[in-house]
Design a protein around this motif. Sequence first.
Motif, PDB file in Angstrom:
ATOM      1  N   ALA A   5     -16.605   5.078  21.424  1.00  0.00           N
ATOM      2  CA  ALA A   5     -17.415   4.454  20.372  1.00  0.00           C
ATOM      3  C   ALA A   5     -17.040   5.019  19.011  1.00  0.00           C
ATOM      4  CB  ALA A   5     -18.906   4.671  20.653  1.00  0.00           C
ATOM      5  N   LEU A  16     -15.564   2.814  16.033  1.00  0.00           N
ATOM      6  CA  LEU A  16     -16.228   2.793  14.727  1.00  0.00           C
ATOM      7  C   LEU A  16     -15.277   3.208  13.614  1.00  0.00           C
ATOM      8  CD1 LEU A  16     -19.665   4.245  15.785  1.00  0.00           C
ATOM      9  CD2 LEU A  16     -19.282   1.995  14.780  1.00  0.00           C
ATOM     10  N   LEU A  73     -13.074   0.191  13.000  1.00  0.00           N
ATOM     11  CA  LEU A  73     -13.799  -0.840  12.248  1.00  0.00           C
ATOM     12  C   LEU A  73     -13.973  -0.445  10.785  1.00  0.00           C
ATOM     13  CD1 LEU A  73     -16.517  -1.869  14.857  1.00  0.00           C
ATOM     14  CD2 LEU A  73     -14.644  -3.287  14.010  1.00  0.00           C
ATOM     15  N   ALA A  74     -14.239   0.832  10.536  1.00  0.00           N
ATOM     16  CA  ALA A  74     -14.377   1.296   9.156  1.00  0.00           C
ATOM     17  C   ALA A  74     -13.043   1.204   8.420  1.00  0.00           C
ATOM     18  CB  ALA A  74     -14.889   2.742   9.133  1.00  0.00           C
ATOM     19  N   THR A 128     -17.115  -5.281  17.410  1.00  0.00           N
ATOM     20  CA  THR A 128     -18.425  -4.910  16.886  1.00  0.00           C
ATOM     21  C   THR A 128     -19.486  -4.946  17.979  1.00  0.00           C
ATOM     22  OG1 THR A 128     -17.810  -5.772  14.726  1.00  0.00           O
ATOM     23  CG2 THR A 128     -20.149  -5.447  15.134  1.00  0.00           C
ATOM     24  N   VAL A 166     -19.599  -1.871  20.411  1.00  0.00           N
ATOM     25  CA  VAL A 166     -20.208  -0.610  19.969  1.00  0.00           C
ATOM     26  C   VAL A 166     -21.539  -0.340  20.672  1.00  0.00           C
ATOM     27  CG1 VAL A 166     -21.173   0.626  17.984  1.00  0.00           C
ATOM     28  CG2 VAL A 166     -18.992  -0.565  17.770  1.00  0.00           C
ATOM     29  N   SER A 173     -28.718   8.778  11.950  1.00  0.00           N
ATOM     30  CA  SER A 173     -27.666   7.787  11.676  1.00  0.00           C
ATOM     31  C   SER A 173     -28.033   6.925  10.477  1.00  0.00           C
ATOM     32  CB  SER A 173     -27.395   6.928  12.906  1.00  0.00           C
ATOM     33  OG  SER A 173     -28.551   6.208  13.272  1.00  0.00           O
ATOM     34  N   SER A 215     -20.165   0.965   9.452  1.00  0.00           N
ATOM     35  CA  SER A 215     -20.104   1.530  10.804  1.00  0.00           C
ATOM     36  C   SER A 215     -21.368   2.326  11.127  1.00  0.00           C
ATOM     37  CB  SER A 215     -18.870   2.414  10.951  1.00  0.00           C
ATOM     38  OG  SER A 215     -17.701   1.648  10.901  1.00  0.00           O
ATOM     39  N   ILE A 220     -24.207  -0.044  11.873  1.00  0.00           N
ATOM     40  CA  ILE A 220     -24.165  -0.586  13.238  1.00  0.00           C
ATOM     41  C   ILE A 220     -24.805   0.400  14.206  1.00  0.00           C
ATOM     42  CG2 ILE A 220     -22.637  -1.209  15.148  1.00  0.00           C
ATOM     43  CD1 ILE A 220     -20.652  -2.243  13.038  1.00  0.00           C
ATOM     44  N   VAL A 221     -24.459   1.673  14.068  1.00  0.00           N
ATOM     45  CA  VAL A 221     -25.024   2.700  14.951  1.00  0.00           C
ATOM     46  C   VAL A 221     -26.533   2.803  14.739  1.00  0.00           C
ATOM     47  CG1 VAL A 221     -25.040   5.164  15.485  1.00  0.00           C
ATOM     48  CG2 VAL A 221     -22.873   3.981  15.111  1.00  0.00           C
TER      49      VAL A 221
END
Length: 114
Positions: free
Chosen positions: A6, A10, A13-14, A43, A46, A66, A84, A87-88
């Motif tokens: 994960a 992430l 994705l970032a 996405t 995740v 987070s 990112s 999302i978390v």
Amino acid sequence: MSLAAAAALLLALAAWDAFAGHLPDVGERWDVLVVAAVLFPATFLVPWLLLPLASRRALPLLFVASAGVAVLLDLAGLEGGFNSAKIVAFTLFGFWFVQMLEALSWVVLVAAVI
């Protein structure tokens, strides 16, 4: 293992979010194809990779941490990292919300509000 995956996802994705604007223009069709075939599945992967955190008792603290990291990244102007972390944060909040709905009293309260 899944938390490391994960974190790597992430980070990817970032990096995509940070550098996608600097890539050459390939046309709208290719942009849509990349988003539909790569970015959306990545996405949505995740939360699946974060599932081991769903059973932790410290889930509210993980959510707050987070969300705090997301706010700090936004203030620092790091949009890729902010997205990112967001999302978390939303994933952990969703896990926490689902845990609250395991109790019958919360289900009745939500039904009464609706």
